[in-house]
Design a protein around this motif. Sequence first.
Motif, PDB file in Angstrom:
ATOM      1  N   GLU A 145      -3.229   6.007   0.664  1.00  0.00           N
ATOM      2  CA  GLU A 145      -3.760   4.625   1.263  1.00  0.00           C
ATOM      3  C   GLU A 145      -3.783   3.984   2.556  1.00  0.00           C
ATOM      4  OE1 GLU A 145      -4.016   2.455  -3.083  1.00  0.00           O
ATOM      5  OE2 GLU A 145      -2.341   1.650  -1.653  1.00  0.00           O
ATOM      6  N   LEU A 146      -2.269   4.335   2.884  1.00  0.00           N
ATOM      7  CA  LEU A 146      -2.256   3.352   4.371  1.00  0.00           C
ATOM      8  C   LEU A 146      -3.466   5.015   5.463  1.00  0.00           C
ATOM      9  CD1 LEU A 146       0.736   2.538   5.202  1.00  0.00           C
ATOM     10  CD2 LEU A 146      -1.485   1.530   5.271  1.00  0.00           C
ATOM     11  N   VAL A 147      -3.187   6.204   5.045  1.00  0.00           N
ATOM     12  CA  VAL A 147      -3.676   7.260   5.709  1.00  0.00           C
ATOM     13  C   VAL A 147      -4.723   7.820   5.706  1.00  0.00           C
ATOM     14  CG1 VAL A 147      -3.264   9.931   5.788  1.00  0.00           C
ATOM     15  CG2 VAL A 147      -1.593   8.780   5.721  1.00  0.00           C
TER      16      VAL A 147
ATOM     17  N   ALA B 120      -6.815   4.909   4.889  1.00  0.00           N
ATOM     18  CA  ALA B 120      -7.582   3.730   5.442  1.00  0.00           C
ATOM     19  C   ALA B 120      -7.746   4.291   7.244  1.00  0.00           C
ATOM     20  CB  ALA B 120      -6.748   2.563   5.603  1.00  0.00           C
ATOM     21  N   MET B 121      -6.637   4.752   7.651  1.00  0.00           N
ATOM     22  CA  MET B 121      -6.373   5.004   9.375  1.00  0.00           C
ATOM     23  C   MET B 121      -7.300   5.755   9.309  1.00  0.00           C
ATOM     24  SD  MET B 121      -2.360   4.999  10.123  1.00  0.00           S
ATOM     25  CE  MET B 121      -2.678   5.574  11.275  1.00  0.00           C
TER      26      MET B 121
ATOM     27  N   GLN C  27       0.731  -1.298   0.138  1.00  0.00           N
ATOM     28  CA  GLN C  27       0.039   0.310  -0.014  1.00  0.00           C
ATOM     29  C   GLN C  27       0.673   1.271   0.304  1.00  0.00           C
ATOM     30  OE1 GLN C  27      -3.611  -0.571   0.215  1.00  0.00           O
ATOM     31  NE2 GLN C  27      -2.513  -2.437   0.142  1.00  0.00           N
ATOM     32  N   THR C  28       0.394   2.602  -0.533  1.00  0.00           N
ATOM     33  CA  THR C  28       1.153   3.710  -0.522  1.00  0.00           C
ATOM     34  C   THR C  28       0.674   4.067   0.562  1.00  0.00           C
ATOM     35  OG1 THR C  28      -0.871   4.603  -1.645  1.00  0.00           O
ATOM     36  CG2 THR C  28       1.007   3.920  -3.057  1.00  0.00           C
ATOM     37  N   LEU C  29       1.097   5.218   0.602  1.00  0.00           N
ATOM     38  CA  LEU C  29       1.244   5.721   2.324  1.00  0.00           C
ATOM     39  C   LEU C  29       0.273   6.364   2.519  1.00  0.00           C
ATOM     40  CD1 LEU C  29       2.586   6.676   4.855  1.00  0.00           C
ATOM     41  CD2 LEU C  29       3.225   9.407   3.404  1.00  0.00           C
TER      42      LEU C  29
END
Length: 201
Positions: free
Chosen positions: A18-20, A22-23, A14-16
């Motif tokens: 996408e992680l941000v 999702a969080m 995952q890219t950064l």
Amino acid sequence: MTRPAETRGRDAGQTLTELVVAMAIVGIVLAVALRIVVTVTQQTAQTQQRLAATETARAALADIDRQVRSADLITVDGSRTRFRVRTTADTRSTPGTRRCVEWDLTPAGVLRSRSWDETWTVGAASGGPNAWRQLATGVDVSAATVGARPPFSDGSPAGAVVVVDLSVLSGGDADPARVTTTLARRNQPPAGSTPCAIPAP
């Protein structure tokens, strides 16, 4: 032995960004869930406080009811925050003897009662009032409530019926729990009987 060439693509992770995202979504869902849990907990606590206040008031009314029904005389004070009965149901009396029982709603919202011998007179050394016994706390004694619905009032006929209307505050709940009943004595006063002597508050 040779290793196959690694492929770069969607399987790489995952890219950064996408992680941000999702969080952030998980955080929003958790915040909403936490708010729901807090609201339900607060409402449950208020409901339990209201039920406890209502049960306290009902228990006090049961005590009042038992003694009023065995009374032969009911006297409501002019303030309508205090009334007395002459009864045979008081637990401190010998069966069949009459005692005077008084209920009082204090300015602090405490409903209390006390009793004394029917034959007691003010200044007599014995047979006088016992200590006040607390029946309920948190009774609404605001001028608006007491002025609109006095806690104790004469029913019809006067001296035979009392209307008890208590609003009990329950913690943070804005609306008090209201308990109302009309109680009537079952006995007739003996010929020539007089109301109970009134002790000092």
